[in-house]
Design a protein around this motif. Structure first.
Motif, mmCIF file in Angstrom:
data_model
loop_
_atom_site.group_PDB
_atom_site.id
_atom_site.type_symbol
_atom_site.label_atom_id
_atom_site.label_comp_id
_atom_site.label_asym_id
_atom_site.label_seq_id
_atom_site.Cartn_x
_atom_site.Cartn_y
_atom_site.Cartn_z
ATOM 1 N N SER A 110 -5.706 11.402 0.225
ATOM 2 C CA SER A 110 -6.389 10.099 0.234
ATOM 3 C C SER A 110 -5.386 8.963 0.052
ATOM 4 C CB SER A 110 -7.436 10.064 -0.885
ATOM 5 O OG SER A 110 -8.404 11.077 -0.699
ATOM 6 N N ALA A 111 -4.393 9.192 -0.827
ATOM 7 C CA ALA A 111 -3.359 8.162 -1.010
ATOM 8 C C ALA A 111 -2.570 7.956 0.274
ATOM 9 C CB ALA A 111 -2.420 8.565 -2.151
ATOM 10 N N ALA A 112 -2.313 9.032 1.002
ATOM 11 C CA ALA A 112 -1.598 8.896 2.269
ATOM 12 C C ALA A 112 -2.422 8.123 3.288
ATOM 13 C CB ALA A 112 -1.242 10.287 2.816
ATOM 14 N N LYS A 113 -3.746 8.350 3.285
ATOM 15 C CA LYS A 113 -4.608 7.632 4.221
ATOM 16 C C LYS A 113 -4.741 6.151 3.860
ATOM 17 C CE LYS A 113 -7.442 11.666 5.438
ATOM 18 N NZ LYS A 113 -8.806 12.266 5.396
ATOM 19 N N ALA A 114 -4.498 5.819 2.596
ATOM 20 C CA ALA A 114 -4.643 4.431 2.156
ATOM 21 C C ALA A 114 -3.479 3.549 2.576
ATOM 22 C CB ALA A 114 -4.806 4.381 0.634
ATOM 23 N N VAL A 115 -2.426 4.126 3.112
ATOM 24 C CA VAL A 115 -1.278 3.329 3.547
ATOM 25 C C VAL A 115 -1.674 2.511 4.779
ATOM 26 C CG1 VAL A 115 1.077 3.408 4.419
ATOM 27 C CG2 VAL A 115 0.352 5.007 2.637
ATOM 28 N N SER A 116 -1.463 1.211 4.700
ATOM 29 C CA SER A 116 -1.832 0.298 5.792
ATOM 30 C C SER A 116 -0.649 -0.603 6.105
ATOM 31 C CB SER A 116 -3.057 -0.535 5.406
ATOM 32 O OG SER A 116 -3.326 -1.514 6.377
ATOM 33 N N THR A 133 0.830 -1.204 0.000
ATOM 34 C CA THR A 133 0.000 0.000 0.000
ATOM 35 C C THR A 133 0.866 1.256 0.000
ATOM 36 O OG1 THR A 133 -0.101 -0.082 2.432
ATOM 37 C CG2 THR A 133 -1.855 -1.190 1.202
ATOM 38 N N SER A 134 2.027 1.187 0.625
ATOM 39 C CA SER A 134 2.907 2.364 0.615
ATOM 40 C C SER A 134 3.400 2.664 -0.796
ATOM 41 C CB SER A 134 4.095 2.137 1.553
ATOM 42 O OG SER A 134 4.797 0.951 1.195
ATOM 43 N N SER A 165 0.361 3.916 -2.909
ATOM 44 C CA SER A 165 0.036 5.291 -2.545
ATOM 45 C C SER A 165 1.050 6.261 -3.147
ATOM 46 C CB SER A 165 0.012 5.443 -1.023
ATOM 47 O OG SER A 165 -1.024 4.657 -0.456
ATOM 48 N N SER A 202 0.203 6.704 -6.674
ATOM 49 C CA SER A 202 -0.967 7.574 -6.790
ATOM 50 C C SER A 202 -0.563 9.035 -6.623
ATOM 51 C CB SER A 202 -2.018 7.185 -5.737
ATOM 52 O OG SER A 202 -2.462 5.858 -5.928
ATOM 53 N N ILE A 203 0.333 9.289 -5.678
ATOM 54 C CA ILE A 203 0.816 10.664 -5.489
ATOM 55 C C ILE A 203 1.545 11.139 -6.742
ATOM 56 C CG2 ILE A 203 2.487 12.038 -4.195
ATOM 57 C CD1 ILE A 203 1.707 10.463 -1.706
#
Length: 568
Positions: free
Chosen positions: A252-258, A66-67, A70, A73-74
């Motif tokens: 949103s991409a930063a929040k998607a990091v899990s 996910t990192s 993301s 995506s950025i």
């Protein structure tokens, strides 16, 4: 306030002011041009930055963390942001700079026309003044001549010695000069009246009209500057909503990091499916010593779980060798040449082999579906041709249909073959799990250890594996992988460092898997030296890696290449 009435005598100053206004407009246009060039360069640098850090590998080889997703995506949002900066530059260039330069040319032409009219009016007034001045001077000159002739006539008329003819001649001269003076006086009066009329027209009609036009031109220039100031700001403001969406996308991409998903992906990617190594048995080498009861010797057998660990000394491997081997298998950061891919992926650990087989089955199923759709389309087309022969010959489609059916059969065969391998892997894992569960319940002494391929072998018959060897240049075939080396899947994704370069002397077709196709005079990067088997590992400019015959290339190694971290 009107320039024509208030500034009737400031022609030269108005000339300078209007020229300053046009110069200021062009200066602002130059400012806008430099600003849009900054925007263009900024957008270009952003796009180059995105291109530099975008993944260059195929999507199948991209990390699924996910990192990483993301970050990509950025990068996409940043690319869109760069596009908006280009829109700003385009708007400024078209609606501000372009219009300003065109308007500046129109202003110059209009100003030139008005100033020419003013100069013509001034020249005509100067001409009228010169005519009036000339008539005035002529009148003054004629008056002086008349006065002189009068004085001469009066002197001769009073002189008793002057003859009658001389007096008559002086009298005639006096009358002639007096008449010329009267005519000069009338001409001077007419010219003076004409000049006064033209001067009134000049300062009350011509000049006010010309100055009014100059005033209108200057005011329009000022209004145009205000409009372009507004357009300059609007070009920036119009893209703010889209830029805000780009920034929201980055958030949103930063929040998607899990972190949990990434940890799960690591397990899924590198899980081998093997069991952890069991305990080493105690090897008692003192069994053959004769002991007596009086010795009172106590066995030094370590206390454990109560299992019998005795066995013949010759039936065990050297523990140091076993430990070293196990450590070599599970070391995550080892740097070894990756083993070439085998069709059934038997060189991979069970879990990774299962994953790759399932992936191949899915790909083959998609290809099979495409072939089935193609066959269905060809059959429908054939039916249309049979019903409407004028549209085409149905028999012309038969070879294509046969080829499609043949491809379908090949794909079904491949799918069945891979499903068989997959079932074999799943069966081995299931049986191994049953054995491990049974062993845990009964707690027996481990007489054998699991081999890296997933089968159980007795340690009495276990041998040290043969080292990995590559083919010689005389027989350019694929390097043979060590069947026990499955730890390549645990390596990180970083490429090997470059230790030198080489120039290809002879072309090599590279038919075998694991070798490179090279052409004469091609330049390659060396990432692993020849270890005595005639093969050198190299990397192409495109990033493709493989082995090439050492005798086919001219190698130049870099100095102090140890520890270098030079990547392509």
């Amino acid at each position: 306030m009107s320039w024509g009435t208030e500034l009737w005598d400031q022609f030269e100053n108005l000339d300078k002011h209007t020229q300053w206004g046009i110069d200021f407009l062009e200066r602002y246009a130059k400012f806008v041009k430099e600003r849009l060039e900054i925007e263009q360069n900024y957008a270009k640098q952003l796009r180059n930055l995105v291109k530099k850090y975008c993944p260059k590998r195929p999507k199948d080889e991209e990390p699924r963390f996910t990192s990483c997703l993301s970050f990509y995506s950025i990068l996409n949002e940043l690319n869109d942001y760069a596009g908006q900066r280009e829109v700003v530059a385009e708007e400024m260039g078209h609606k501000v700079y372009g219009e300003l330069m065109k308007y500046s040319q129109d202003l110059k032409a209009e100003r030139k026309h008005h100033l020419q009219e003013g100069r013509k009016a001034q020249q005509y007034l100067d001409h009228c003044w010169k005519q009036m001045d000339n008539s005035k001077r002529k009148f003054e000159r004629e008056c002086r001549e008349a006065e002189k002739s009068q004085m001469t006539y009066e002197r001769l008329d009073n002189d008793i010695n002057a003859t009658k003819s001389e007096v008559e001649k002086a009298k005639a001269q006096f009358y002639m000069r007096t008449h010329a003076a009267d005519e000069s006086k009338n001409e001077y009066a007419a010219q003076l009246q004409n000049f006064n009329a033209e001067q009134w027209k000049h300062f009350n009609n011509a000049i006010p009209h010309i100055f009014k036009n100059l005033q209108d031109m200057d005011e329009r220039r000022t209004v145009k500057l205000g409009d372009t100031y507004r357009s300059f700001a609007e070009a920036e403001r119009r893209v703010i909503p889209i830029i805000s969406k780009c920034l929201e996308g980055m958030v949103s991409a930063a929040k998607a990091v899990s972190e949990r998903k990434d940890s799960g992906i690591v397990v899924e990617s590198f899980k081998s499916g093997f069991d952890p190594p069991g305990d080493f048995p105690f090897e008692d080498f003192s069994q053959n010593l004769s002991r007596t009861g009086s010795d009172g010797t106590i066995s030094n057998t370590p206390k454990g779980d109560g299992r019998d660990r005795d066995g013949p000394p010759g039936s065990r491997l050297d523990p140091k060798h076993t430990v070293g081997r196990a450590k070599n298998k599970l070391w995550l950061f080892g740097k070894k040449p990756k083993a070439p891919t085998v069709e059934d992926f038997s060189h991979l650990p069970p879990e990774q082999r299962k994953k790759r087989l399932q992936q191949r089955i899915d790909e083959l199923s998609k290809e099979l579906q495409k072939e089935m759709d193609q066959r269905e389309g060809l059959n429908k087309m054939k039916d249309v041709y049979e019903k409407n022969p004028q549209m085409g010959d149905p028999n012309s489609l038969q070879p294509k249909i046969s080829e499609t059916i043949c491809n379908m059969e090949k794909l079904r065969s491949e799918i069945h073959k891979n499903e068989t391998w997959l079932a074999e892997v799943e069966g081995k894992q299931s049986s191994r799990g049953d054995r491990r569960h049974s062993a845990d319940n009964h707690n027996p002494a481990p007489q054998g250890r699991e081999s890296p391929e997933g089968s159980y072998t007795d340690e009495n018959s276990q041998e040290i594996p043969t080292p990995h060897r590559r083919p010689s240049p005389a027989q350019p075939s694929q390097p043979n992988p060590d069947p026990n080396e499955f730890d390549d899947e645990f390596e990180d994704d970083d490429p090997l460092p470059v230790i030198g370069h080489c120039k290809v002397l002879y072309s090599f077709d590279g038919h075998n898997e694991g070798t490179l196709v090279i052409a004469e005079n091609e330049v390659l990067y060396i990432i692993e030296e020849d270890k005595g088997d005639g093969w050198t590992r190299a990397r192409k400019q495109s990033g493709e890696e493989g082995y090439v015959p050492t005798s086919y290339v001219e190698i130049t190694l870099e100095k102090n290449s140890k520890g270098a971290v030079t990547y392509i």
